[in-house]
Design an enzyme around this catalytic site. Structure first.
Site, mmCIF file in Angstrom:
data_model
loop_
_atom_site.group_PDB
_atom_site.id
_atom_site.type_symbol
_atom_site.label_atom_id
_atom_site.label_comp_id
_atom_site.label_asym_id
_atom_site.label_seq_id
_atom_site.Cartn_x
_atom_site.Cartn_y
_atom_site.Cartn_z
ATOM 1 N N ASN A 111 21.466 62.582 30.989
ATOM 2 C CA ASN A 111 21.891 63.049 32.310
ATOM 3 C C ASN A 111 21.235 62.255 33.446
ATOM 4 O O ASN A 111 21.899 61.854 34.396
ATOM 5 C CB ASN A 111 21.595 64.546 32.460
ATOM 6 C CG ASN A 111 22.356 65.380 31.438
ATOM 7 O OD1 ASN A 111 23.248 64.860 30.765
ATOM 8 N ND2 ASN A 111 22.012 66.648 31.309
ATOM 9 N N THR A 156 52.910 49.219 70.873
ATOM 10 C CA THR A 156 52.561 50.610 70.579
ATOM 11 C C THR A 156 53.881 51.252 70.172
ATOM 12 O O THR A 156 54.941 50.852 70.676
ATOM 13 C CB THR A 156 51.949 51.337 71.808
ATOM 14 O OG1 THR A 156 52.905 51.323 72.864
ATOM 15 C CG2 THR A 156 50.665 50.676 72.287
ATOM 16 N N HIS A 157 53.827 52.169 69.261
ATOM 17 C CA HIS A 157 55.048 52.772 68.692
ATOM 18 C C HIS A 157 55.950 51.700 68.079
ATOM 19 O O HIS A 157 57.155 51.895 67.967
ATOM 20 C CB HIS A 157 55.827 53.564 69.745
ATOM 21 C CG HIS A 157 54.986 54.507 70.539
ATOM 22 N ND1 HIS A 157 54.851 55.835 70.223
ATOM 23 C CD2 HIS A 157 54.179 54.302 71.621
ATOM 24 C CE1 HIS A 157 54.026 56.418 71.091
ATOM 25 N NE2 HIS A 157 53.592 55.497 71.933
ATOM 26 N N SER A 278 62.584 35.116 44.298
ATOM 27 C CA SER A 278 63.386 36.119 43.608
ATOM 28 C C SER A 278 64.109 35.428 42.460
ATOM 29 O O SER A 278 64.493 34.267 42.577
ATOM 30 C CB SER A 278 64.394 36.732 44.581
ATOM 31 O OG SER A 278 65.503 37.232 43.869
ATOM 32 N N GLU A 291 52.100 43.114 49.911
ATOM 33 C CA GLU A 291 52.663 44.391 49.450
ATOM 34 C C GLU A 291 51.733 45.066 48.446
ATOM 35 O O GLU A 291 51.556 46.286 48.455
ATOM 36 C CB GLU A 291 54.030 44.153 48.808
ATOM 37 C CG GLU A 291 55.076 43.632 49.789
ATOM 38 C CD GLU A 291 56.306 43.117 49.067
ATOM 39 O OE1 GLU A 291 57.187 43.929 48.748
ATOM 40 O OE2 GLU A 291 56.395 41.903 48.810
ATOM 41 N N GLN A 323 31.556 63.047 33.816
ATOM 42 C CA GLN A 323 31.853 61.796 33.129
ATOM 43 C C GLN A 323 33.137 61.168 33.707
ATOM 44 O O GLN A 323 33.356 59.967 33.586
ATOM 45 C CB GLN A 323 32.013 62.068 31.628
ATOM 46 C CG GLN A 323 32.373 60.865 30.797
ATOM 47 C CD GLN A 323 32.229 61.154 29.318
ATOM 48 O OE1 GLN A 323 31.124 61.282 28.810
ATOM 49 N NE2 GLN A 323 33.345 61.298 28.622
HETATM 50 N N1 ARG Z 1 28.772 59.858 28.917
HETATM 51 C C1 ARG Z 1 28.135 60.847 29.731
HETATM 52 C C2 ARG Z 1 28.583 60.705 31.180
HETATM 53 O O1 ARG Z 1 29.129 59.697 31.519
HETATM 54 C C3 ARG Z 1 26.646 60.701 29.653
HETATM 55 C C4 ARG Z 1 25.892 61.951 29.892
HETATM 56 C C5 ARG Z 1 26.116 62.913 28.800
HETATM 57 N N2 ARG Z 1 25.224 63.988 28.806
HETATM 58 C C6 ARG Z 1 25.383 65.036 28.029
HETATM 59 N N3 ARG Z 1 24.516 65.972 28.096
HETATM 60 N N4 ARG Z 1 26.373 65.127 27.203
HETATM 61 O O2 ARG Z 1 28.422 61.581 31.978
#
Ligand code: ARG
Length: 461
Positions: A111, A156-157, A278, A291, A323
């Protein structure tokens, strides 16, 4: 045991669809450099703090270098079963260096790892985008300087409004790009706090030196709250907001390129380098790049909206929903990079049709405001009255089928007897642009001064 990273309490394999929905490796493999750099910083700090041995840290660092070389050499086999870049790298490290690899994840969680990696990635991307924005500005400023005197109608416009210079018009986009750079710089400064060491959500009981890892990775400081560090993605949202605004700016200019290169308008020409033909209509010269820049704005704004919706209503702390931050953001930022390169290329490539621009600036009664201003300045009329008188003179010119500068003096005097021949001095497009010398106005001298100022600033970047 199923997954060797977390399968201790599991008895059987996940369903096949789990690998499909759970794996992020297809897109987060782009984080490999950042993941390895963060792991090296973490391992070095763990050793310095006496949490792992120096020998283990050295083995980890060496192994991570080898993994990096494999990935960059294209020989690394990414595995979906290992879900993401973090577990792919760690698993390979285990194969390469054995037991020491298992100590790398001390006082760390995926995390805080993923938040750190993605911050590093976004930071690198911002730096790249800043350089591309600067180059786009450079292209615009050089073209603006060459066309400080090129008169065109301002709109403008989308109705002819007052004459401006092409240089002035281009410098408007330089200003926008300047603010875009400011927004990215702000996002960069705010994101530059290191989550590493926040662990899963609550911090860790190990005696980390988070300031050391933060410094090693070029962060200004460690994040101050572990729950916040692993559970917010406002750094992605803020960067995507800056990207969305920058893309909208590019899209507006792209739209003008599309309109101006149309034979109906014919203000601009792009060479063969930036047009396509084209397959059926031999005469066509399509401004495809413009574009596509216009269209890619949809992806960028879409990615911002998508992530806002992902984050909305997520309780603290980390949720797997997060994720979903990467795929859209990576795609959107890459689209912006591509658009910037294409736009800078088109700006350098484009040639205005100065004759057509000047003719268009002189038609459509573009100097009507100059006439009204003359009535105010010379005859002392209140502007509202002058506006009304000028409106009647425009009406007379329209009836006569001529532009203001070609309307006989007598016809003007029929509306306002005090008008003299001196009025014709302000009715040409050149006098109109020249007179707009208020700060920020379109007068050629202003445009030159602004362009020179930008060239200096850009050289100092
Ligand atoms: N692949 C996860 C993400 O991108 C990594 C973190 C995952 N953590 C967990 N407790 N499962 O967020």
């Amino acid at each position: 045991m199923s997954n060797k990273m977390w399968g201790g309490r599991f008895e059987s394999e996940p369903a096949a669809i789990m690998a499909e929905i759970n794996a992020s490796i297809d897109f987060d493999q782009k984080l490999y450099r950042q993941d390895i750099a963060a792991s090296k910083a973490h391992a070095g700090m763990l050793a310095d703090q006496g949490i792992i041995s120096a020998a283990d840290a050295a083995a980890i660092a060496k192994g991570l270098d080898a993994v990096l070389a494999e990935i960059e050499g294209g020989t690394f086999a990414f595995s979906r079963a290992l879900e993401d870049i973090h577990m792919n790298v760690e698993s390979r490290l285990k194969t390469l260096v054995g037991e020491a690899a298992g100590r790398l994840h001390t006082a760390r969680s995926r995390n805080d790892q993923v938040a750190t990696d993605f911050k590093l990635f976004v930071r690198d991307t911002i730096d790249g985008i800043d350089a591309l924005l600067a180059d786009y500005q450079q292209a615009l400023v050089e073209k603006a300087l060459a066309h400080a005197d090129t008169v065109m109608p301002g709109f403008t416009h989308l109705q002819t409004a007052q004459p401006v210079t092409f240089g002035h018009h281009l410098l408007a986009y330089v200003e926008m790009a300047g603010r875009d750079r400011g927004r990215f710089a702000d996002a960069r400064a705010r994101l530059n706090e290191c989550p590493l060491g926040s662990a899963a959500l609550a911090g860790t009981s190990f005696p980390l030196d988070r300031h050391k890892t933060a410094a090693a990775l070029g962060f200004s400081r460690p994040t101050a709250n572990s729950l916040d560090a692993v559970s917010d993605r406002d750094f992605v949202l803020e960067t995507l907001s800056a990207a969305a605004i920058a893309s909208v700016h590019l899209s507006r200019f792209a739209e003008e390129i599309v309109i101006w290169t149309s034979p109906l308008v014919g203000f601009l020409k792009l060479t063969d380098a930036f047009t396509t033909g084209s397959s059926i209509m031999p005469q066509k010269r399509n401004p495809d790049a413009a574009e596509l820049v216009r269209a890619k704005t949809g992806r960028v704004c879409g990615a911002l909206t998508a992530l806002l919706m992902v984050m909305k209503g997520l309780p603290l702390a980390y949720q797997k929903d997060m994720q979903e931050d990467k795929e859209g953001a990576m795609d959107a930022l890459a689209a912006l990079e591509l658009s910037l390169v294409a736009m800078a290329g088109m700006v350098r490539d484009m040639t205005p049709d100065t004759v057509r621009m000047r003719a268009a600036a002189g038609s459509g009664y573009a100097t009507a405001t100059d006439l009204a201003d003359w009535l105010v300045r010379v005859l002392g009329m209140p502007f509202r009255d002058a506006h009304h008188v000028t409106g009647r003179i425009v009406q007379a010119a329209e009836k006569a089928g001529v532009d203001l500068s070609d309307l006989p003096l007598a016809a003007m005097q029929a509306v306002e007897p005090r008008i003299t021949a001196a009025v014709f001095d302000v009715l040409t497009v050149d006098s109109a642009v020249k007179s707009r010398s208020s700060y920020g106005g379109t007068a050629p001298d202003n445009v030159r001064a602004q362009a020179q100022g930008w060239l200096k600033r850009l050289a100092g970047d």
